[in-house]
Design a protein around this motif. Structure first.
Motif, PDB file in Angstrom:
ATOM      1  N   UNK A 152     -16.104  38.150 -11.475  1.00 46.41           N
ATOM      2  CA  UNK A 152     -15.425  36.854 -11.400  1.00 46.41           C
ATOM      3  C   UNK A 152     -16.160  35.810 -12.241  1.00 46.41           C
ATOM      4  N   UNK A 153     -17.453  35.740 -12.078  1.00 45.49           N
ATOM      5  CA  UNK A 153     -18.236  34.752 -12.820  1.00 45.49           C
ATOM      6  C   UNK A 153     -18.280  35.086 -14.303  1.00 45.49           C
ATOM      7  N   UNK A 154     -18.464  36.367 -14.619  1.00 45.45           N
ATOM      8  CA  UNK A 154     -18.555  36.767 -16.013  1.00 45.45           C
ATOM      9  C   UNK A 154     -17.311  36.436 -16.797  1.00 45.45           C
ATOM     10  N   UNK A 175     -22.658  27.083   1.301  1.00 44.88           N
ATOM     11  CA  UNK A 175     -21.465  26.890   0.473  1.00 44.88           C
ATOM     12  C   UNK A 175     -21.155  28.139  -0.343  1.00 44.88           C
ATOM     13  N   UNK A 176     -22.191  28.742  -0.880  1.00 41.65           N
ATOM     14  CA  UNK A 176     -22.027  29.962  -1.667  1.00 41.65           C
ATOM     15  C   UNK A 176     -21.502  31.091  -0.786  1.00 41.65           C
ATOM     16  N   UNK A 217     -14.385  36.432  -0.946  1.00 42.98           N
ATOM     17  CA  UNK A 217     -14.251  37.523  -1.907  1.00 42.98           C
ATOM     18  C   UNK A 217     -14.398  38.876  -1.212  1.00 42.98           C
ATOM     19  N   UNK A 218     -15.297  38.963  -0.236  1.00 43.54           N
ATOM     20  CA  UNK A 218     -15.426  40.192   0.555  1.00 43.54           C
ATOM     21  C   UNK A 218     -14.100  40.527   1.225  1.00 43.54           C
ATOM     22  N   UNK A 243     -13.263  30.531  -5.942  1.00 41.87           N
ATOM     23  CA  UNK A 243     -13.884  29.817  -7.062  1.00 41.87           C
ATOM     24  C   UNK A 243     -15.383  29.704  -6.771  1.00 41.87           C
ATOM     25  N   UNK A 244     -16.165  30.314  -7.631  1.00 43.14           N
ATOM     26  CA  UNK A 244     -17.622  30.272  -7.441  1.00 43.14           C
ATOM     27  C   UNK A 244     -18.283  29.544  -8.604  1.00 43.14           C
ATOM     28  N   UNK A 245     -18.128  30.064  -9.793  1.00 44.76           N
ATOM     29  CA  UNK A 245     -18.762  29.453 -10.955  1.00 44.76           C
ATOM     30  C   UNK A 245     -17.750  28.736 -11.839  1.00 44.76           C
TER      31      UNK A 245
END
Length: 689
Positions: free
Chosen positions: A593-595, A557-558, A565-566, A687-689
């Motif tokens: 993105x997460x930060x 999934x990750x 994103x790549x 959308x990751x985090x």
């Protein structure tokens, strides 16, 4: 392989040796209250350093729609009107603070330059004395060059290469002592590919860099000629041909950033069998590493290089060491060598017209040679306790926001979330400066001996590094100085580190609006924190061990999200025909993105979920994202940008600012429209985090 992920590309050498260093430690005192400083004038008055709320509004270009280019909207006028200083390859927010840090350090060193009892003062003053260096000519380095030229056979090369390694002179193999990724409580010796004089294998193998390859060959010939060596042109051609063959067996940077692929532990006997042609036991003994096993980062490359070394004419091996020695010590050799070194590495490779002033390089040398001796004076003078306290609060808020976000993930299994929470709870944030200082009693610094000081400082650093073998883990050590404008995540230590120098405007201003601070340093904190959960950091558990702790479904999934994103970053073309490498920059793009995602949550949590006031016509959310864009202000020289697109795991600054296009609150804040260049449909947003 040592995996330390920094916020920005580190200065030369800063992370190349960002491994734990040993020796006797001294407890670091709490710094005294900061004295008056021009940069703190605004703070003394209770006003932000930039604008009315911490953001430089005149630097915007309001003619650009945020949805077309958010970077240009926030920074366009600044970018158009800001010239890159002649002694820099790029210029932006990082450089602004680096210049300030350098000027402050100069003040400290100028104050002790005449004190013969001060090691840092003696090192600084001696490096500054260019006439004395020129008067000595090549005499200081001649004994070492003579030793290289006295080597008669390839069999004598490993022992000589060990001497070079101890003096900071690079060879075909790199070696260092750091944490064992699978047993992080112990230190291990690692071996990695090396042997290239240019920044990357592509410079040797890609036609687009043919001009740089020709310039490099000319540089080799010029350095040999300056050293009085005959047949320089033919010898330079042979050396470049040898390094081209090395480039062919090198792993790519994309493969070399893979923590799993680069962990290959083997006995020294097995390494010798796998890479015949080079006496590794002799080399390891020569650098002072008494080991029975090593971690090999790129096994096929190391084996390929060993084969090439065995087959190389002894003269080529000699010439590579001569060249590396002259380049490594150019700044403490006669000016003709210093100028030629800069002409290639500064102007040809990075497009920088002028060399930095001697005082700046004296500051850099002294800080590199005696980092903690300089650091403890710096933080006492320039890092007030209230800044550390405010940063501590921000870090705690961002960590708490990350903790809450883990529970909201729809792609992570419940059992993995439990382990993710445990990893987050194990974090050690480090703010400002180390808790202890290294002791340099064993390092001799002599007045009037610039070359000797540099040589002995390199030997001391190497010996310090190797001395960790067999010792308990020293968790207090840092991989950066407090004077560096950067931050990093260390997977094995399960830590995030923020040097004092980055905790200043525009990243952090105690008098700025909280939205700007959360969009600046808050997102930086989130960036470093999330590195521990990016495509490589997620391979390390709460103890810092390289191990599988995600379920296969989590990993799949990750990866689906990171693959998107790549693809997004692969499409960016900062220079005509030259694209961002999405796979190379993946870890940093995920962290951006997460930060930013986590910092946004932390900001609203700090507001108590009450609406922020509107300031100068900007809502709180708008100010948050403008704070993010402001820290990425940077203009590049074309040669420098081209080099970074090949070598830097970070995307260019403009594209880093564009990560906002994946965040729903940014759309609500700036109302970009379908058809604008940065607009993504909700389904397209990563959308990751």
């Amino acid at each position: 392989m040592k995996h330390i992920y920094s916020l920005a590309l580190a200065s030369v050498g800063a992370l190349a040796v960002a491994v734990a260093t040993g020796g006797i430690a001294q407890t670091a005192p709490a710094p005294a209250p900061a004295k008056a400083d021009p940069a703190s004038a605004a703070a003394a008055k209770g006003k932000p350093q930039f604008g009315s709320f911490g953001f430089d509004e005149p630097g915007m270009d309001r003619s650009v729609a945020p949805g077309d280019n958010f970077y240009a909207y926030a920074n366009g006028t600044w970018a158009r009107t800001t010239q890159i200083p002649a002694d820099k390859s790029n210029y932006g927010a990082f450089n602004l603070l680096a210049d300030l840090s350098e000027a402050r350090t100069r003040t400290i060193l100028d104050g002790v330059a005449r004190d013969r009892n001060s090691k840092i003062g003696t090192a600084y003053a001696t490096f500054l004395d260019r006439p004395a260096i020129d008067a000595k000519g090549l005499a200081p380095i001649q004994p070492w060059l003579g030793k290289i030229k006295a080597m008669k056979t390839n069999a004598a090369y490993p022992a000589l290469l060990a001497e070079a390694t101890k003096a900071g002179i690079a060879g075909p193999f790199g070696s260092y002592v750091g944490q064992d990724d699978k047993r992080p409580e112990i230190y291990a010796l690692s071996v990695a590919q090396s042997g290239l004089g240019m920044p990357d294998r592509d410079y040797y193998l890609e036609q687009s860099f043919s001009d740089k390859k020709a310039a490099y060959q000319a540089h080799v010939a010029k350095m040999l000629t300056l050293a009085g060596e005959p047949n320089a042109a033919a010898r330079a051609a042979a050396l470049v041909a040898f390094e081209t063959e090395i480039a062919k067996v090198h792993w790519t940077r994309i493969d070399s950033r893979d923590a799993t692929k680069t962990y290959n532990k083997m006995t020294v006997a097995d390494l010798t069998k796998a890479a015949p042609g080079f006496a590794f036991p002799t080399y390891f003994q020569g650098i002072g590493a008494n080991v029975s096993s090593v971690i090999v980062a790129q096994p096929t490359a190391v084996a390929g290089i060993a084969k090439l070394v065995a087959a190389a004419p002894v003269g080529v091996l000699q010439d590579q060491l001569i060249l590396r020695s002259l380049d490594s010590y150019a700044d403490v050799l006669p000016k003709t060598f210093d100028d030629e070194h800069f002409a290639f590495f500064g102007t040809q490779l990075s497009g920088t017209p002028e060399q930095e002033a001697r005082w700046k390089r004296a500051v850099q040398f002294t800080t590199g040679a005696l980092d903690d001796e300089v650091s403890k004076l710096y933080v006492a003078k320039y890092f007030p306790p209230e800044t550390k306290a405010a940063a501590d609060t921000l870090v705690k808020n961002v960590i708490a926001a990350m903790d809450r976000r883990i529970d909201k993930l729809d792609w992570m299994a419940p059992e993995t979330k439990v382990k993710a929470h445990a990893k987050l709870a194990a974090f050690t944030p480090k703010i400002g400066y180390p808790s202890q200082w290294k002791d340099y009693a064993g390092l001799k610094i002599a007045a009037g001996d610039a070359y000797g000081n540099s040589w002995r400082a390199n030997q001391w650093q190497q010996a310090y590094n190797v001395s960790h073998l067999g010792k308990p883990l020293q968790r207090w050590e840092w991989g950066m100085t407090p004077m560096e404008v950067n931050a990093y995540a260390n997977f094995g230590m399960v830590e995030i580190v923020f040097p004092a120098a980055i905790l200043q405007p525009p990243f952090f201003d105690p008098n700025a609006d909280p939205a700007v601070n959360y969009g600046g340093i808050g997102a930086v904190i989130g960036h470093e924190l999330s590195h521990h959960f990016d495509d490589q950091g997620a391979k390390y558990n709460a103890k810092g061990e390289l191990t599988d702790w995600w379920t296969p479904a989590d990993v799949a999934a990750f990866k689906g999200r990171t693959d998107a994103l790549v693809k997004e970053y692969d499409a960016y073309e900062p220079l005509p025909g030259v694209h961002v490498k999405g796979a190379l920059t993946l870890g940093e793009n995920v962290a951006d993105l997460a930060g930013l995602t986590v910092a946004y949550d932390a900001y609203h949590h700090a507001l108590g979920n009450r609406p922020a006031p509107t300031l100068d016509g900007f809502t709180g959310d708008q100010r948050f994202y403008l704070g993010w864009a402001q820290v990425w202000r940077r203009n590049y020289r074309e040669a420098n940008l081209k080099q970074r697109l090949v070598t830097d795991p970070h995307s260019p600054s403009e594209q880093r600012a564009w990560v906002v296009r994946n965040l729903d609150p940014w759309y609500a804040a700036f109302d970009p429209k379908a058809g604008q260049k940065l607009y993504l449909t909700p389904e397209q947003r990563v959308r990751i985090w």
